[in-house]
Motif scaffolding. Structure first.
Motif, PDB file in Angstrom:
ATOM      1  N   SER A 169     -30.780   5.888 -19.325  1.00 26.88           N
ATOM      2  CA  SER A 169     -29.619   5.027 -19.172  1.00 26.88           C
ATOM      3  C   SER A 169     -28.633   5.643 -18.196  1.00 26.88           C
ATOM      4  O   SER A 169     -28.644   6.858 -17.953  1.00 26.88           O
ATOM      5  CB  SER A 169     -28.937   4.798 -20.529  1.00 26.88           C
ATOM      6  N   ALA A 170     -27.753   4.789 -17.669  1.00 27.07           N
ATOM      7  CA  ALA A 170     -26.750   5.260 -16.710  1.00 27.07           C
ATOM      8  C   ALA A 170     -25.715   6.158 -17.366  1.00 27.07           C
ATOM      9  O   ALA A 170     -25.193   7.085 -16.734  1.00 27.07           O
ATOM     10  CB  ALA A 170     -26.072   4.057 -16.047  1.00 27.07           C
ATOM     11  N   SER A 171     -25.403   5.904 -18.635  1.00 27.57           N
ATOM     12  CA  SER A 171     -24.391   6.724 -19.319  1.00 27.57           C
ATOM     13  C   SER A 171     -24.844   8.177 -19.452  1.00 27.57           C
ATOM     14  O   SER A 171     -24.051   9.107 -19.241  1.00 27.57           O
ATOM     15  CB  SER A 171     -24.097   6.132 -20.696  1.00 27.57           C
ATOM     16  N   LEU A 172     -26.103   8.387 -19.767  1.00 27.51           N
ATOM     17  CA  LEU A 172     -26.612   9.760 -19.858  1.00 27.51           C
ATOM     18  C   LEU A 172     -26.640  10.434 -18.494  1.00 27.51           C
ATOM     19  O   LEU A 172     -26.338  11.627 -18.370  1.00 27.51           O
ATOM     20  CB  LEU A 172     -28.016   9.749 -20.477  1.00 27.51           C
ATOM     21  N   ASN A 209     -24.661   9.745 -15.924  1.00 30.80           N
ATOM     22  CA  ASN A 209     -23.281  10.032 -15.536  1.00 30.80           C
ATOM     23  C   ASN A 209     -22.732  11.238 -16.288  1.00 30.80           C
ATOM     24  O   ASN A 209     -21.969  12.038 -15.730  1.00 30.80           O
ATOM     25  CB  ASN A 209     -22.398   8.809 -15.789  1.00 30.80           C
ATOM     26  N   SER A 210     -23.116  11.379 -17.537  1.00 28.26           N
ATOM     27  CA  SER A 210     -22.684  12.547 -18.308  1.00 28.26           C
ATOM     28  C   SER A 210     -23.267  13.832 -17.726  1.00 28.26           C
ATOM     29  O   SER A 210     -22.591  14.863 -17.671  1.00 28.26           O
ATOM     30  CB  SER A 210     -23.120  12.382 -19.759  1.00 28.26           C
ATOM     31  N   GLU A 221     -30.530   4.872  -9.092  1.00 30.21           N
ATOM     32  CA  GLU A 221     -30.794   3.859 -10.109  1.00 30.21           C
ATOM     33  C   GLU A 221     -31.634   2.741  -9.491  1.00 30.21           C
ATOM     34  O   GLU A 221     -31.173   2.047  -8.574  1.00 30.21           O
ATOM     35  CB  GLU A 221     -29.497   3.295 -10.677  1.00 30.21           C
TER      36      GLU A 221
END
Length: 373
Positions: free
Chosen positions: A81-84, A86-87, A99
């Motif tokens: 996922s993008a959230s992981l 970005n983290s 992506e």
């Protein structure tokens, strides 16, 4: 001339008598040349690359393989996922996130148009710009290949599938960055050593109290200055010679032009540096003061010489200031003579400006030196 000869002998004996000074003069610059020439590069490698693949098709795998085989990228991992992702970038674990949207392969065949998401860590703006160029080149190559593989093109149209360019690189055929940096770093080392030594030379005489004794002797001011500075002129020429040998034997930097022309220009340039060093020593009372003032000017000279950043990229006012920077002209001449084979007529503008600079600085230095009797 005898008096000058005695002063020169005295200076050489004083230099070689100081065992701690010899490594600083000869060994340290050579080590710096070897280290800085390998470290000072604008090439960006070992880029920590990650990706988010929403498609999971042969087309997406082919795109990822383009980055895996590149020598500039290290594919760290993929993220669900993008959230992981970005983290991970927030924690400094990755530099680039690619992506890949879903239905990549289907949209390429159907619509012939797909958008890719690229996130780049741009804390270092210069590195981020280089990374963006690398990514665009890989995506462009992938686009050409996938167009032929998936989309195809009617052969009856008579249009070429792709156009290939064959670049011809002048003066640095292998695009080796050391070929560009080594001459500039050699200029920096010759300038630093001669400036620091000449700047602290007369100040050292002030500190130990021998300058007052010399001032009451029949030695003329011109004889004293020539005798004090000539040994450092010889040291500067010797450093250039050793640096050129290392540049050829270790870094294989081409020497297309005339070595005699290079030495001729350097002999005048070192007079500029010695004049600046003498001028500094005339207005300082301790070696520490002389060293700090010399370092202040060296930082400005180096950063505004075009050694690390192109002068054309500087603001207009900064480009005007660089016209008064002698290091700029030496860097230009070294690269012109060594890499392009320029002759005397080609470097004449830099030579004339350096000569004027030498006359002006040495004139000011001699005028500001007060010999009291």
């Amino acid at each position: 001339m005898k008096r000058i000869g005695y002063i020169i002998q005295k200076e050489f004996r004083q230099i070689f008598r100081n065992k701690a000074m010899l490594p600083i003069i000869f060994v340290m610059p050579l080590i710096q040349l070897l280290i800085l020439s390998n470290a000072a590069t604008f090439e960006v490698k070992n880029i920590k690359f990650s990706y988010i693949d929403h498609d999971h098709t042969s087309a997406s795998r082919s795109l990822i393989e383009k980055f895996e085989v590149s020598s500039y990228f290290n594919v760290i991992s993929d993220f669900p996922s993008a959230s992981l992702a970005n983290s991970a970038m927030l924690n400094g674990e990755v530099d680039v996130i690619l992506e890949i949207p879903g239905n990549l392969e289907r949209d390429l065949v159907k619509d012939k148009y797909v958008k890719l998401g690229i996130a780049i860590n741009a804390i270092n703006g210069a590195a981020a710009g280089v990374e963006s160029v690398y990514i665009n080149q890989i995506v462009r190559d992938f686009n050409k290949a996938i167009k032929v593989e998936l989309v195809g093109q009617p052969q009856s149209s008579g249009l070429p599938i792709s156009i290939a360019t064959i670049p011809l690189f002048w003066y640095n055929e292998t695009l080796n960055y050391k070929t560009f940096m080594v001459p500039g770093i050699l200029v920096m080392l010759v300038t630093m050593i001669t400036l620091f030594l000449s700047g602290m030379n007369i100040v050292r005489e002030k500190e130990i109290g021998t300058l007052e004794q010399i001032n009451v002797t029949p030695i003329r001011k011109s004889q004293f200055i020539i005798g004090k500075l000539f040994p450092f002129w010889v040291i500067g020429m010797a450093l250039l010679s050793i640096g050129l040998i290392i540049s050829k034997l270790i870094f294989d930097v081409p020497m297309v032009g005339s070595l005699a022309l290079m030495y001729f220009y350097t002999s005048i340039y070192i007079l500029v540096v010695l004049g600046i060093g003498l001028f500094i020593s005339n207005y300082t009372d301790t070696q520490q003061q002389a060293m700090f003032i010399a370092w202040f000017f060296m930082v400005i000279f180096i950063l505004m010489s075009g050694l690390f950043t192109p002068i054309e990229s500087m603001p207009g006012w900064a480009q005007i200031i660089t016209e008064f920077n002698p290091v700029k002209y030496f860097v230009e001449v070294m690269r012109m003579v060594m890499l392009k084979g320029s002759n005397l007529e080609d470097i004449l503008p830099q030579l004339l400006k350096t000569l004027v600079y030498a006359l002006a600085m040495n004139g000011l230095a001699v005028w500001s030196y007060k010999k009291t009797t």
